[in-house]
Design an enzyme around this catalytic site. Sequence first.
Site, mmCIF file in Angstrom:
data_model
loop_
_atom_site.group_PDB
_atom_site.id
_atom_site.type_symbol
_atom_site.label_atom_id
_atom_site.label_comp_id
_atom_site.label_asym_id
_atom_site.label_seq_id
_atom_site.Cartn_x
_atom_site.Cartn_y
_atom_site.Cartn_z
ATOM 1 N N GLU A 100 1.036 -1.156 0.021
ATOM 2 C CA GLU A 100 0.138 -0.049 0.191
ATOM 3 C C GLU A 100 1.036 1.141 -0.001
ATOM 4 O O GLU A 100 1.577 1.349 0.896
ATOM 5 C CB GLU A 100 -0.935 -0.069 1.222
ATOM 6 C CG GLU A 100 -1.914 1.179 1.229
ATOM 7 C CD GLU A 100 -2.806 1.037 2.395
ATOM 8 O OE1 GLU A 100 -3.609 2.110 2.762
ATOM 9 O OE2 GLU A 100 -2.891 0.280 3.095
ATOM 10 N N ARG B 143 4.817 -13.138 9.959
ATOM 11 C CA ARG B 143 5.276 -11.549 9.580
ATOM 12 C C ARG B 143 6.710 -11.479 10.291
ATOM 13 O O ARG B 143 7.043 -12.245 11.276
ATOM 14 C CB ARG B 143 4.370 -10.380 10.595
ATOM 15 C CG ARG B 143 3.578 -9.951 9.908
ATOM 16 C CD ARG B 143 2.750 -9.047 11.018
ATOM 17 N NE ARG B 143 3.156 -7.533 10.579
ATOM 18 C CZ ARG B 143 2.617 -6.864 9.432
ATOM 19 N NH1 ARG B 143 1.774 -7.581 8.831
ATOM 20 N NH2 ARG B 143 2.850 -5.838 9.207
ATOM 21 N N LYS C 217 4.160 0.686 10.064
ATOM 22 C CA LYS C 217 4.220 2.119 9.096
ATOM 23 C C LYS C 217 3.892 3.082 10.089
ATOM 24 O O LYS C 217 4.560 4.185 9.781
ATOM 25 C CB LYS C 217 3.418 1.933 7.871
ATOM 26 C CG LYS C 217 3.777 1.011 6.906
ATOM 27 C CD LYS C 217 2.982 1.414 5.534
ATOM 28 C CE LYS C 217 3.280 0.123 4.707
ATOM 29 N NZ LYS C 217 2.172 0.232 3.719
HETATM 30 P P1 ATP Z 1 -0.433 -1.794 6.839
HETATM 31 O O1 ATP Z 1 -0.715 -1.784 8.009
HETATM 32 O O2 ATP Z 1 -0.197 -0.512 6.151
HETATM 33 O O3 ATP Z 1 -1.390 -2.522 6.036
HETATM 34 P P2 ATP Z 1 1.337 -3.458 5.919
HETATM 35 O O4 ATP Z 1 2.584 -3.898 6.963
HETATM 36 O O5 ATP Z 1 0.655 -4.806 5.658
HETATM 37 O O6 ATP Z 1 1.064 -2.441 6.431
HETATM 38 P P3 ATP Z 1 1.537 -3.206 3.152
HETATM 39 O O7 ATP Z 1 2.225 -2.186 2.157
HETATM 40 O O8 ATP Z 1 0.205 -3.663 2.929
HETATM 41 O O9 ATP Z 1 2.106 -3.176 4.383
HETATM 42 O O10 ATP Z 1 2.571 -4.676 2.828
HETATM 43 C C1 ATP Z 1 2.970 -5.072 1.510
HETATM 44 C C2 ATP Z 1 3.307 -6.552 1.524
HETATM 45 O O11 ATP Z 1 4.468 -6.549 2.579
HETATM 46 C C3 ATP Z 1 2.132 -7.392 2.161
HETATM 47 O O12 ATP Z 1 1.701 -8.595 1.420
HETATM 48 C C4 ATP Z 1 2.731 -7.778 3.502
HETATM 49 O O13 ATP Z 1 2.130 -9.007 3.986
HETATM 50 C C5 ATP Z 1 3.960 -7.678 3.402
HETATM 51 N N1 ATP Z 1 4.541 -7.181 4.852
HETATM 52 C C6 ATP Z 1 4.648 -6.425 5.526
HETATM 53 N N2 ATP Z 1 4.954 -6.052 6.638
HETATM 54 C C7 ATP Z 1 5.574 -7.177 6.738
HETATM 55 C C8 ATP Z 1 6.304 -8.008 7.974
HETATM 56 N N3 ATP Z 1 6.733 -7.414 8.832
HETATM 57 N N4 ATP Z 1 6.785 -9.236 7.477
HETATM 58 C C9 ATP Z 1 6.491 -9.901 6.431
HETATM 59 N N5 ATP Z 1 5.890 -9.460 5.154
HETATM 60 C C10 ATP Z 1 5.162 -8.058 5.559
HETATM 61 MG MG MG Z 2 -1.351 -4.054 4.247
#
Ligand code: ATP
Ligand code: MG
Length: 572
Positions: A49, A274, A284
């Site tokens: 995102e 995660r 974020k």
């Molecule tokens: P938000 O809270 O804004 O949704 P998010 O951490 O999910 O934050 P995204 O930009 O939606 O952020 O993440 C993009 C991709 O990265 C998603 O597929 C998510 O699963 C993966 N991702 C984000 N944070 C992690 C993490 N800490 N470990 C593994 N994968 C992650």
């Molecule tokens: Mg997300």
Amino acid sequence: MTSDSSAPQTTAESHGQDKAGVDFIRTRIMQDMASGRYGGRLHTRFPPEPNGYLHLGHAKSICLNFGVASEFGGLCNLRFDDTNPAKEETEYVDAIREDVRWLGGQWDDRQFHASDYFAHFYACAEKLITLGKAYVDDLSADQIREYRGTLTEPGRESPWRNRSVEENLDLFRRMRAGEFADGERVLRAKIDMAAPNLVMRDPTLYRIRHAAHHRTGTDWCIYPMYDYAHCLSDSLEGITHSLCTLEFVNNRELYDWILDTLDLYHPQQIEFARLNVTHTVLSKRKLIQLVSEGHVSGWDDPRLPTLSGLRRRGVPPEALHQFCRRIGLARADSVVEYALLEFCIREYLNAHAPRVMAVLDPLKVVIENYPEGQMEEFDMPYHPEDPAYGSRTVPFARELYIERDDFRLDPPKKYHRLSPGAEVRLRYAYLVTCREAVTDASGRVTELRCVYDPESRGGQSPDGRKVKGTIHWVSAAHALPADIRLYGQLFAAENPSASQNFLDCLNPASLTLASGLLEPALASLEPGKCVQFERLGYFCKDKDSSAERAVFNRTVTLRDTWAKMEKNAGGQ
Ligand code: ATP
Ligand code: MG
């Protein structure tokens, strides 16, 4: 790594791997490809995102999605999940592209935006309404929450749940036409208010937001919810394996329901844990707060776990790949030690960083028997084990600087560095003996008077006498002055998020500045390149460098804390 279980998390099983060391996701992909599911294709996507910069957690997802695609001859799309109008900016889109590319992700012409599919999402919503599978609800957000029930109590049906298809279609079209205010109505899926999985209790699919979107402007005033948009985007792009983090386990049922109800092509969602890392935050919201409130210098502050911060710190992408390989893929959440990341950085840089000399806390040395005005040059290899790195010349003269810490007026036993009367080797140059330490009124040493052995050129002992210590040095007249930024952990606490206010855990000593002196060859080093300052650590030349004054960021010290932790934990 630490986790809830007391056993050290170093076994293959804890990484979600089978006995051959293949993780459960790759195993699944190989099975699907072998069985001909999806016609033997593999197609993944990385769906950020654009509401912040990418961080270490995203690196795990990038390495996984782009990694399996390249390992198994598949494709991986870069998809901006930009369904939320308020928080997204093009600055983030550009930064994300740069970071993914830096990590080696190749999406070719497959950069997509969920916002490009808004018309498709809308058409699918009308279809759900026509099928009697979605309805417009007038309950407020609070009421919807209240009606949802709990894990132990079933939910209640909304009084608007049984509107006719015609009425629903009419209301939904009027929502889209902008007739209603934000929050006045939503579109919900009509599933089951008594479903054991709360996600299935008539989830919201669309809400009204009179807000401009960074790509679609004011074309839309209704926006799809994540769960609804995500599965439809995956389906539309022909994704085969939709890899996401564990918090979406319960959403998988809805993902499947939407695609099955609409009778659309159906990818397989698979969840993995995660990434969490000690001494930092990977949220974020928290990262945005650190940047916007000025606790760090910007998104690329080298103390941040953002990919742009790590890059500026000098972390090579290969080290992040190695880190992601080592942590593996698990089906249970755990926390990875920051020291493991540093280990991977050190391991890569040890093999690949040129060696140079720099003095970070200079103490002047005068070689009394070296002729004034004389200068000579020593040819020094950039890498002791790999001649391919070449060499450079380093000037030597009567006045030098050494590290203050390499001298003791009153040395402890077995101190092999410099002290009054002691002899050391100046790296690759000469053997020198300290004759006298000059001190100021406060007793602080300001200068060392030394003599050198002209027969020891190259640092060789001419008569076989043992000289144990070797120290680094720079020539005073030729040295390049530099600002050195010594970084420590941004957070003193192991888990800042456990604290009521994570900002209370900020480490006040996370940045120390030093004024160093470098060997002159470093003037031509390109910003962004990493070197080892011998005996001190790995340092990356910063973009703030000028011709007169270099700026270096310490990437990592030479001290390996990870190996020690592993040993204490009884691991490998
Ligand atoms: P938000 O809270 O804004 O949704 P998010 O951490 O999910 O934050 P995204 O930009 O939606 O952020 O993440 C993009 C991709 O990265 C998603 O597929 C998510 O699963 C993966 N991702 C984000 N944070 C992690 C993490 N800490 N470990 C593994 N994968 C992650
Ligand atoms: Mg997300």
